[in-house]
Design an enzyme around this catalytic site. Structure first.
Site, PDB file in Angstrom:
ATOM      1  N   GLU A 134       0.821  -1.219   0.000  1.00 60.08           N
ATOM      2  CA  GLU A 134       0.000   0.000   0.000  1.00 60.08           C
ATOM      3  C   GLU A 134       0.855   1.270   0.000  1.00 60.08           C
ATOM      4  OE1 GLU A 134      -2.267  -1.806   3.238  1.00 60.08           O
ATOM      5  OE2 GLU A 134      -4.056  -0.929   2.339  1.00 60.08           O
ATOM      6  N   GLU A 157      -4.739  -9.383   3.356  1.00 58.79           N
ATOM      7  CA  GLU A 157      -5.543  -9.087   4.556  1.00 58.79           C
ATOM      8  C   GLU A 157      -6.780  -9.955   4.699  1.00 58.79           C
ATOM      9  OE1 GLU A 157      -4.112  -6.883   2.653  1.00 58.79           O
ATOM     10  OE2 GLU A 157      -3.263  -5.249   3.835  1.00 58.79           O
TER      11      GLU A 157
END
Ligand SMILES: NC(=O)c1ccc[n+]([C@@H]2O[C@H](COP(=O)([O-])OP(=O)(O)OC[C@H]3O[C@@H](n4cnc5c(N)ncnc54)[C@H](O)[C@@H]3O)[C@@H](O)[C@H]2O)c1
Length: 706
Positions: A107, A127
């Protein structure tokens, strides 16, 4: 002298290079975030800089967020602000990735304006497999870069992808061959030369073609299929839909809200528990902190059967040469032939190259005697399950193995201490219980006897890393951890079949709840005969129950050994992985039920689950109380990594607390009233915890304080 900063800024001509160095894997800790903020602030003092290059030193780019912060206060806002600063930088910012960039590690690169990578780099958003959604902008920036559909597919897959694939996906701009720093600098200079400006994700829009209602509907269905019993895929979809609808800053707030919502879901708590539990298993209280394991450079395996071949592959995969011994050339050829075919299918599926296969096969050597084992640092015995045979083999190994070699048995049921006594060096003897297929299943039960030395334990726990196993240390007891808990679970499944539940009814209930495979189908896969042989050999260890494992016995007597004979609890067709109901199996089981006096009854799905899972969890409390394992979470690791227990339910011990220990105890008592005490006696520890109102963790703390 002050320590080197975590993030260093150097001017290379007109490129400001920010280099982060936070060994071992450049985790984005609070220190890294502070270092990056500081580095960004320093850019103001470098008016000659025309672009910024962000790099990491060491083996990898930012590997991910700091998992130690999972349990603390939310960090999303801090990430958001840091990434905003990065993205708002007036100069073009280039991220140059290598190694593995997962979650927050990926990210952060999305907040940069350009991304380039070493061809060997891997990246992903795992995730969802932890029951949470990306919380550092991944759900907002990734869809802007590659479209909503691909972004969600990446999140659903969980697994990292390789850099070339990331280029195809469209979030990596170029691959840099050779020296990354030099190549990345050249690439950035070229960018400056072309007069390229910052390319901010916040200024992009999600391509509407990738975000139609029909696509979201398809993805929702895919999410339900890939993540049954879980809500996290729908949260991820909701977050991505916000990216389509809202400006970045607003979308990030939606992501924040949904990420925090996901963290408190039971599924996230269960998955995160297992994630941490797996990191605990190598920690053994009582072992000296400075104790070093022995080096393992050569291995030996006795027996080239199902397990021996798989174990040999584990060593070859780790680059450790291994000698496999069997009694006849024929057995050896058959065993190594299976290994060759296994590698062959890995090549076919693109998992390894043909060269890699040749290299690994080259590390495996067959032998018909022990003369080649004198240099082995570890020898694992995997012959038939017979105490006499194993003792004979260990006696012989004692004579040829070098001093300090680890002598391990892969036995599933036999007393490792007795095997150890067949040698003059019981301190070096240990159980290494692999699971089938040994080259695939991650679990390794490491069984220590009272005589096993600390050094042997350390060596085996360390060895588990290169051979890619999750070790769980256990003391000798019948069935160790996993199979011991399996006993009641499978017993009830079979008993319900005798009571008239169809195998499909039992298995469907378990699979719907989340087990990877229903237990009766597991018996068909592993071989009904295998279970029956174990039971026959150990009849004296089981309770005097005429119905005990009699469904197995009925099928076995009729030659229905499961998949290998095309018939077991189900019927199988060649070349077809489906299982088919078979009235003949039902009739055989019904006849057996009559013979042993089991009356038919109706079963609800709930009863099936309770009767299978309650004894399983109850036995876990006994195992914990007896000190067979070091900690409750080790039991959870055994079941999630070796027995298909859903990770998102946290493993049996975690799940027991999730439903409430009192619920479990009340259930045991209820079934004891219904079926008698033989199989339904609650574990003492369970009773004690419910009485005192303590949690397992509280009990563990009080025990270690003693
Ligand atoms: N199959 C499983 O799922 C599984 C799982 C965990 C543990 N285990 C245990 O692993 C062990 C091996 O099981 P398996 O399923 O691989 O058995 P298998 O029958 O497939 O293989 C046993 C091999 O040992 C060889 N062998 C027999 N005597 C020997 C000797 N004296 N010297 C050298 N080789 C000899 C046989 O020729 C055969 O190739 C058993 O102790 C079993 O309980 C099996």
């Amino acid at each position: 002298m002050s320590a080197a900063p975590i993030a260093r800024v150097d001017l290379e001509g007109d490129i400001a290079v920010i280099t982060v160095n936070n060994p071992p894997v450049n985790t984005i800790t609070a220190g890294v975030r502070a270092g990056l903020r500081d580095a960004l602030a320093q850019l103001a003092a470098l008016p000659q800089a025309r672009a910024v290059l962000l790099l990491c030193e060491g083996s990898t780019w930012f590997s991910g967020a700091d998992i130690g912060e999972f349990s603390g206060p939310p960090k999303e806002a801090e990430y958001r602000e840091l990434f905003r600063q990065l993205e708002q930088c007036k100069l073009p910012v280039v991220a140059a990735l290598h190694g593995t960039a997962l979650g927050g590690g990926l990210e952060i690169s999305l907040a940069c304006h350009y991304r380039i990578a070493a061809p060997s780099a891997r990246m992903g958003l795992p995730e969802l497999t932890l029951g949470i959604i990306p919380g550092a902008g991944g759900t907002q920036r990734m869809p802007r870069l590659i479209g909503a559909e691909k972004a969600l597919e990446l999140m659903f897959a969980g697994r990292p992808i390789e850099a070339p694939q990331a280029v195809e996906y469209g979030f990596i701009d170029a691959l840099i061959e050779g020296d990354l720093r030099a190549g990345a600098l050249a690439w950035t200079r070229e960018l400056v030369k072309q007069g390229k400006a910052p390319r901010r994700t916040s200024e992009m829009k999600v391509d509407p073609v990738t975000a139609t209602p029909a696509l979201f509907e398809r993805l929702a269905a895919q999410g339900r299929k890939l993540f049954p019993n879980r809500t996290v895929p729908s949260l991820a979809i909701e977050a991505v839909q916000a990216a389509v609808r809202l400006p970045l800053e607003e979308g990030l707030l939606v992501e924040d809200k949904l990420a925090n919502q996901s963290k408190v879901l039971p599924e996230a708590k269960g998955s995160i528990h297992v994630f941490f539990a797996e990191r605990e298993t190598r920690k053994v209280p009582g072992l000296p902190a400075d104790l070093k394991g022995r080096r393992i450079e050569r291995a030996g395996v006795i027996g080239a059967g199902t397990m021996g071949g798989g174990i040999a592959m584990c060593f070859a995969n780790a680059g450790i040469p291994v000698t496999v011994v069997d009694t006849t050339q024929e057995a050896l050829d058959r065993g190594l032939g299976v290994v060759d075919r296994n590698y062959g299918s890995m090549v076919k599926r693109g998992r390894i190259t043909a060269d890699e296969k040749a290299k690994r096969m080259g590390l495996i050597q067959g032998a018909l005697d022990y003369s080649g084992l004198g240099t082995a640092d570890v020898i694992i015995e995997a012959v038939f399950e017979s105490m006499d045979l194993k003792k004979k083999i260990f006696g012989a190994l004692d004579k040829v193995a070098k001093p300090g070699a680890v002598l391990a048995s892969n036995t599933s049921t036999l007393d490792v201490a007795e095997i150890a006594r067949a040698t003059s060096r019981p301190q070096d003897v240990v159980g290494m219980h692999f699971f089938s297929p040994a080259n695939v299943m991650p679990l390794l039960e490491v069984v220590r006897t009272d005589a096993t030395s600390a050094e042997t334990i350390r060596t085996v726990l360390d060895l588990s890393r290169p051979i890619k196993k999750t070790p769980v240390l256990a003391k000798v007891c019948y069935g160790f951890v996993g199979n011991r808990m399996m006993e009641g679970y499978a017993r009830e499944a079979q008993r319900m079949a005798l009571e008239g539940a169809t195998p499909r009814q039992v298995d469907d209930a378990l699979e719907k709840w989340g087990m990877a495979m229903g237990i009766l189908a597991v018996f068909d896969m592993a071989g009904v005969d295998v279970g029956v042989n174990v039971h026959k050999a150990n009849a004296d260890k089981y309770p005097p129950d005429p119905a005990y494992y009699q469904a197995d016995m009925a099928l076995h007597a009729a030659g229905r050994f499961g998949q290998k004979t095309g018939k077991g609890y189900y019927q199988y067709k060649p070349g077809d992985r489906n299982r088919y109901d078979d009235p003949e199996a039902l009739a055989l089981i019904a006849a057996k039920a009559k013979a042993v006096g089991v009356a038919p009854r109706q079963h609800t799905e709930q009863e099936i689950l309770e009767r299978c899972l309650y004894p399983l969890m109850n036995e876990g409390f006994r195992i914990l109380e007896e000190g067979v394992v070091l900690r409750a979470s080790d039991i959870d690791v055994v079941w999630t990594s070796g027995y298909g227990f859903p990770r998102y339910r946290g493993g049996p011990m975690f799940y027991a607390e999730a439903i409430g220990l009192k619920t479990l105890l009340d259930g045991m008592v209820r079934y004891r009233e219904q079926f008698g005490p033989m199989h339904w006696e609650p574990a003492k520890l369970l009773v004690e915890l419910v009485k005192s109102g303590r949690s397992v963790a509280e009990w563990e703390r009080s025990r270690s304080a003693k």
